[in-house]
Enzyme design. Structure first.
Site, PDB file in Angstrom:
ATOM      1  N   GLU A  75     -18.264   2.104  -4.335  1.00 46.70           N
ATOM      2  CA  GLU A  75     -17.446   0.998  -4.844  1.00 46.70           C
ATOM      3  C   GLU A  75     -18.261  -0.284  -4.710  1.00 46.70           C
ATOM      4  OE1 GLU A  75     -13.565   0.644  -3.190  1.00 46.70           O
ATOM      5  OE2 GLU A  75     -12.940   2.671  -3.707  1.00 46.70           O
TER       6      GLU A  75
ATOM      7  N   ASP B  46     -12.033  -6.998  -3.537  1.00 45.34           N
ATOM      8  CA  ASP B  46     -12.650  -6.392  -4.705  1.00 45.34           C
ATOM      9  C   ASP B  46     -12.997  -7.514  -5.670  1.00 45.34           C
ATOM     10  OD1 ASP B  46     -12.086  -3.946  -3.568  1.00 45.34           O
ATOM     11  OD2 ASP B  46     -10.264  -3.627  -4.749  1.00 45.34           O
TER      12      ASP B  46
ATOM     13  N   GLN C 115       0.839  -1.203   0.000  1.00 44.42           N
ATOM     14  CA  GLN C 115       0.000   0.000   0.000  1.00 44.42           C
ATOM     15  C   GLN C 115       0.875   1.254   0.000  1.00 44.42           C
ATOM     16  OE1 GLN C 115      -3.261  -0.527  -0.236  1.00 44.42           O
ATOM     17  NE2 GLN C 115      -3.912   1.605  -0.291  1.00 44.42           N
TER      18      GLN C 115
ATOM     19  N   ALA D  26      -5.992   4.619  -0.759  1.00 44.67           N
ATOM     20  CA  ALA D  26      -5.968   4.815   0.692  1.00 44.67           C
ATOM     21  C   ALA D  26      -4.529   4.985   1.147  1.00 44.67           C
ATOM     22  CB  ALA D  26      -6.590   3.624   1.397  1.00 44.67           C
TER      23      ALA D  26
HETATM   24 ZN   LIG Z   1     -11.322  -2.466  -2.406  1.00 46.13          ZN
END
Ligand SMILES: [Zn+2]
Length: 358
Positions: free
Chosen positions: A323, A274, A239, A260
């Site tokens: 989302e 996802d 990330q 993020a």
């Molecule tokens: Zn996600």
């Protein structure tokens, strides 16, 4: 339990209460009916029947004080509110242990005792204590009486053993105001969900992985087509690389719109995934919302313990645009309560502040 002594003047000298069947001294009789005498009602020659009545009143008054004091001591064990949520399992266990130090150390302040819903006692429930210690989060929720009861206890601030900031719990809430703690925490176990198209590094916590397999199978069985895993667990390091890449090319403000910040992503918990529609090759996650699979997931994910974390119209609470592809595993009990209660954000579900930005 602290020894409770009756205040002087109500139970006779030193709180001693004469039994109605025992002879009564004049001294004790005076003490017992002190209040009426103060109003001038006392006469030197009182019929025996009146004396008995006076002592009966005094006796029950003392009994009532014992009862109220005992209630205050037990009630004082409850938390003062959400701010006192335990920050570690050890602290939770200390609070939860029946008859532990907190049970006897609570001072009898005489202040009003906050109303208890009964949910506070759940943290003392042996089933809750055992499930917490064993890390069986779904069993903890069940022992609370189910998702709705669990949520109610948390929102009411009477569940000190439930820490919404514990990154290893099913109920952890991560958003732009609630980073993971520690920032670089990693799930204790990650596995690849079986029986679906997925990316090579698509791993989830085992219970979340099993649930996703069941969800994907049900979608196929119910005729809506294939669902594949696009992305799941992301480490703090990955990330960081992703976010810094955006910062370097777009600047910090634009980067925050795309990714993020490290330590602030649900994906780092191993409980978020996802998904994409995979009818003839997997499509982009961004187009998932317009597919049959997307509509089915929005209506049915809760049956498998998942919620659609970022819905349309709630950006001011979640901090993210819609989302439809981003699913968060919270377990069947909490997902059912979320669905049945008509909730649209985890922040509202747990009574947390909105997190529109960092
Ligand atoms: Zn996600």
């Amino acid at each position: 339990m602290r020894n409770v002594q009756a205040p002087h003047g109500l139970g006779g000298q030193n709180g001693r209460v004469p039994h109605p069947d025992q002879p009564i001294s004049r001294r004790a009789a005076r003490a017992a009916v002190a209040a009426p005498r103060a109003r001038g009602a006392w006469k030197s020659k009182v019929p025996l029947r009146v004396r008995w009545t006076a002592f009966a009143i005094a006796f029950w008054a003392v009994a009532a004080i014992f009862a109220v004091s005992a209630f205050s001591l037990s009630g004082a064990r409850g938390p003062g509110g959400a701010a006192s949520v335990a920050t570690s399992n050890a602290a939770a266990a200390a609070v939860a242990l029946p008859g532990g130090a907190d049970a006897t150390a609570a001072p009898a302040t005489g202040l009003p005792v906050p109303a208890q819903t009964g949910a506070a006692a759940r943290c003392d429930d042996p089933a809750v204590v055992a499930a917490l210690a064993a890390g069986k989060d779904e069993d903890v929720v069940t022992a609370f009486g189910g998702g709705a009861a669990f949520r109610g206890a948390v929102v009411d601030g009477v569940a000190p053993c439930v820490d919404l900031g514990d990154p290893h719990r099913l109920w952890v809430v991560v958003d732009k105001k609630r980073p993971l703690n520690p920032l670089d925490v990693e799930p204790s176990e990650l596995v690849a969900p079986a029986d679906m198209q997925r990316t090579v590094d698509g791993r989830l916590q085992p219970t979340a992985a099993e649930a996703l397999t069941a969800l994907v199978a049900a979608a196929a069985q119910e005729g809506v087509g294939a669902i594949g895993l696009n992305s799941a667990y992301r480490s703090f390091a990955s990330q960081t690389r992703t976010y810094n890449g955006y910062v370097n090319s777009l600047g910090r403000d634009a980067a925050d719109q795309q990714s993020a910040r490290p330590g602030f992503s649900e994906h780092q918990t191993g409980l978020a995934t996802d998904v994409a529609a995979c009818d003839s090759g997997c499509g982009a996650i961004e187009s998932f919302g317009g597919t049959r699979q997307g509509a089915w997931v929005a209506a049915n994910a809760w049956r498998f313990g998942y919620i659609v974390r970022y819905e349309s119209g709630y950006t001011d609470i979640t901090g993210y645009e819609a989302e439809p592809w981003h699913l968060r595993y919270v377990g069947p009990e909490l997902a059912k309560a979320y669905h049945d209660g008509g909730f649209h954000t985890l922040e509202d579900f747990f009574g947390l502040p909105a997190a529109p930005g960092y």
